[in-house]
Structure formats: structure tokens, C-alpha cells
Scaffold this active site. Structure first.
Site, PDB file in Angstrom:
ATOM      1  N   SER A 175     -31.667 -34.960  -1.244  1.00 29.34           N
ATOM      2  CA  SER A 175     -32.035 -35.436  -0.487  1.00 29.34           C
ATOM      3  C   SER A 175     -33.678 -34.200   0.853  1.00 29.34           C
ATOM      4  O   SER A 175     -33.336 -33.197   0.799  1.00 29.34           O
ATOM      5  CB  SER A 175     -31.456 -35.785   0.271  1.00 29.34           C
ATOM      6  OG  SER A 175     -31.976 -36.832   1.562  1.00 29.34           O
ATOM      7  N   TYR A 228     -24.922 -34.771   7.572  1.00 26.81           N
ATOM      8  CA  TYR A 228     -26.034 -35.661   6.606  1.00 26.81           C
ATOM      9  C   TYR A 228     -26.724 -34.390   5.650  1.00 26.81           C
ATOM     10  O   TYR A 228     -26.371 -33.528   4.321  1.00 26.81           O
ATOM     11  CB  TYR A 228     -26.108 -36.948   6.243  1.00 26.81           C
ATOM     12  CG  TYR A 228     -26.502 -37.220   4.867  1.00 26.81           C
ATOM     13  CD1 TYR A 228     -26.725 -37.327   4.280  1.00 26.81           C
ATOM     14  CD2 TYR A 228     -28.771 -37.884   5.101  1.00 26.81           C
ATOM     15  CE1 TYR A 228     -26.459 -38.201   2.866  1.00 26.81           C
ATOM     16  CE2 TYR A 228     -29.104 -38.243   3.612  1.00 26.81           C
ATOM     17  CZ  TYR A 228     -28.313 -37.810   2.333  1.00 26.81           C
ATOM     18  OH  TYR A 228     -29.025 -38.618   1.306  1.00 26.81           O
ATOM     19  N   GLY A 278     -20.155 -41.058  -9.330  1.00 25.60           N
ATOM     20  CA  GLY A 278     -21.041 -41.857  -8.738  1.00 25.60           C
ATOM     21  C   GLY A 278     -21.415 -43.436  -9.661  1.00 25.60           C
ATOM     22  O   GLY A 278     -23.283 -43.467  -9.323  1.00 25.60           O
ATOM     23  N   ALA A 279     -21.197 -43.297 -10.871  1.00 26.18           N
ATOM     24  CA  ALA A 279     -22.434 -44.352 -11.844  1.00 26.18           C
ATOM     25  C   ALA A 279     -22.185 -45.225 -11.855  1.00 26.18           C
ATOM     26  O   ALA A 279     -22.637 -46.438 -12.273  1.00 26.18           O
ATOM     27  CB  ALA A 279     -21.608 -43.082 -13.495  1.00 26.18           C
TER      28      ALA A 279
END
Length: 318
Positions: free
Chosen positions: A154, A179, A21-22
């Protein structure tokens, strides 16, 4: 202890760092700083077009380091395998792997391999990728300092619950609970991986982190895909009022990668409600330290992805 900032990121000349995810958000912020400190950054991106655009942006800020954009769609295990094979061929030694990419609170869908998408992208794809890059990480760790595997979780992991009878939410679905489960899975994986690396005496450490509340496109995509009117506007307002910058939000990942964090640690921001601030070592939820759940998730992940970690053969060269 003094606040650990971007100025404290050391030189990492000659290091190879893989970031998933760069091309945006936290991944792009970390990529920019790694490159500015001299690293070769392999930018693992679902879209190589967006990845190249992001790389061009980074090159405008620094002429240090090297950037290598490659396709890696964590929702498709065939592309994960192709990415890992290509990276191993080009880079026999990888110093840091940042498992950063993710999706958040989206309507139920499935990956190419039939996984619920949040668990599939956030956990299963990274599980498969890490296992396939492990030999290159061991090779790098054998040189001097241990290599590091950093897994981005998270604070939402605290609302996550593991249900191995309906792991992929086929019987019911709640996007926020899904999530939370995927982020809890990240921690169960990170801690179990570190235990197994240690048990086999391998020179690699597994570290977990979370960014707090960072204002990135992740929230905006969540709002746009929610199906509720004005949700994207509300998310945008929350970003402006509550969020810290992507650069600040990337600091826990940077600290986990090149700071004084060690295997089994959990790094997050030190400010109010752990939503913003500077990196510190923290404790995650009690559920995240459940070793029985961690072993069960590991076994299920091997069965679902077909990737079995070769700890015995990924040994330190003589």
C-alpha cells in the site's frame, strides 16, 4: 505505452493461481478475471461460507476456469499450514501466488499466535504461507515461464517504520502506524524474497504491488471498528469521492501476476498521487529497499512463524 487494462490479461488456461482474501474486494475482482481467462483459482478465505458465496457470484459471470474455495485464516498459523499442505497435495504445481488479504487500521489485538494482528495477518501469515507453498511454485516455474509471488502492499508503507525492539507494538500502539509498518514489511519481504530466489537460481519471481485508493470493504470495516461516531460514513464518502473500483484497483496485482513485471518490481496505478489509474512500474520508499532491515525482518519472521524457507531443497527437477 498504452494503458494496460483488463482486456490485456492473457489466457491462463491450465494455470493454478492462489489468491488470499479472494472472497471480497481486490481479491474477488482478481479471482473473477483469472477464472474468466481459464485459470484454476484456489480461493484462500478466512470464511469458507463467504468464499462459497463469492465463488457462486463469479460462476454467474463466467463458466470458464475452476474455483476451489479453501479455509485459510492468516491470523492462525495452524490453519495456514493445513491450507498449504492440502493445496500442495491437490496442486503439485502453482503458477501464481497472490498474497492479497489484509486488515487495515484496526484497534490493537493479537492473532492466535500472539502477533499484533495487522503485522500478523498482513505479513507473518503470508510469510508462512509463501514458504510452505514454495516447492509447488518452483515445480511450476520449472516448466516454462517463472512462477510469480505477488505481494500486495500500500502507499501507506511510506509512513511505516521498523522497530525490531517492539515489532508487535507491545509497548505502544498506533493503528495507522501499525498498518504502515505491516505494509512496509510486505515490501521488505517481497524484495528480500526475490533476492534469495535469484541467489539460489530458482525459477520463481517475487513482485510487489499496491492498488492506489480502491473503494472496497476494507475501508468500511476500518470505519466500523474505529470506535468513532460517523467514521464508517466518512469512509464510505471517501470511497465514493476518491476511490476507484475494485476492478480497477486489482489491475496492479493482475499486471504483477501475468503482465510484464519481473522480480523485484513494484507496480501501482499511474494517476494522480498514485491513487488511481493504470498499472506501471514504480519506486517505493527508500526504507523499503533497506537490505539490512529486510534481512533482520526475514530472520525475525522465521523465528516467529517457525517457517524456514528450504531454498536448497526446492530445486528445479532434472
Amino acid at each position: 505505452m498504452a494503458d494496460w487494462t483488463a482486456d490485456d490479461v492473457p489466457r491462463v488456461d491450465d494455470d493454478v493461481i492462489v489468491v488470499t482474501g479472494a472472497n471480497s474486494g481486490l481479491g474477488l475482482a482478481a479471482t473473477e478475471l483469472f477464472a474468466a481467462r481459464g485459470a484454476t483459482v484456489v480461493m484462500a478465505c478466512r470464511s469458507t461460507d463467504r468464499g462459497q458465496q463469492a465463488a457462486d457470484e463469479v460462476r454467474e459471470t463466467t463458466d470458464d476456469g475452476e474455483l476451489d474455495v479453501r479455509e485459510c485464516d492468516l491470523a492462525d498459523l495452524d490453519t495456514v499450514a493445513a491450507f498449504a499442505e492440502g493445496v500442495r497435495e491437490t496442486y503439485p504445481e502453482i503458477d501464481v501466488l497472490c498474497n492479497n488479504a489484509g486488515v487495515m487500521a484496526i484497534p490493537r489485538s493479537e492473532t492466535t499466535d500472539g502477533f499484533e494482528t495487522q503485522l500478523g495477518v498482513n505479513h507473518m501469515g503470508h510469510f508462512a504461507l509463501t514458504g510452505q507453498l514454495l516447492p509447488a511454485l518452483v515445480a511450476a516455474g520449472s516448466r516454462s515461464e517463472p512462477a510469480r509471488i505477488v505481494t500486495q502492499s500500500s502507499g501507506a508503507h511510506e509512513m511505516g517504520e521498523m522497530d525490531f525492539d517492539d515489532l508487535h507494538w507491545e509497548e505502544s500502539y498506533s493503528k495507522w502506524e501499525a498498518y504502515g509498518r505491516s505494509k512496509l514489511a510486505n515490501l521488505l519481504f517481497a524484495y528480500e524474497l526475490d533476492r534469495r530466489l535469484d541467489d539460489h537460481g530458482l525459477p520463481v519471481e517475487s513482485v510487489a504491488c499496491h492498488p492506489g485508493y480502491a473503494a472496497t470493504n476494507l475501508q468500511l470495516r476500518t470505519g466500523a471498528e474505529s470506535g468513532f461516531p460517523f467514521a464508517e460514513t466518512v469512509m464510505g464518502l471517501a470511497n465514493r469521492v476518491l476511490g476507484q473500483s475494485a476492478q480497477q484497483g486489482a489491475l496492479p496485482m493482475l499486471y504483477a501476476a501475468v503482465g510484464e513485471a519481473h522480480g523485484g518490481a513494484y507496480v501501482g496505478p499511474d494517476g494522480f498521487a498514485e491513487m488511481r489509474g493504470y498499472p506501471e512500474i514504480q519506486e517505493s520508499s527508500s526504507a523499503s529497499y533497506d537490505e539490512a532491515d529486510a534481512r533482520r525482518l526475514w530472520e525475525r519472521s522465521v523465528a516467529d512463524t517457525g517457517v524456514d524457507y528450504e531454498f536448497e531443497t526446492a530445486v528445479t527437477p532434472a
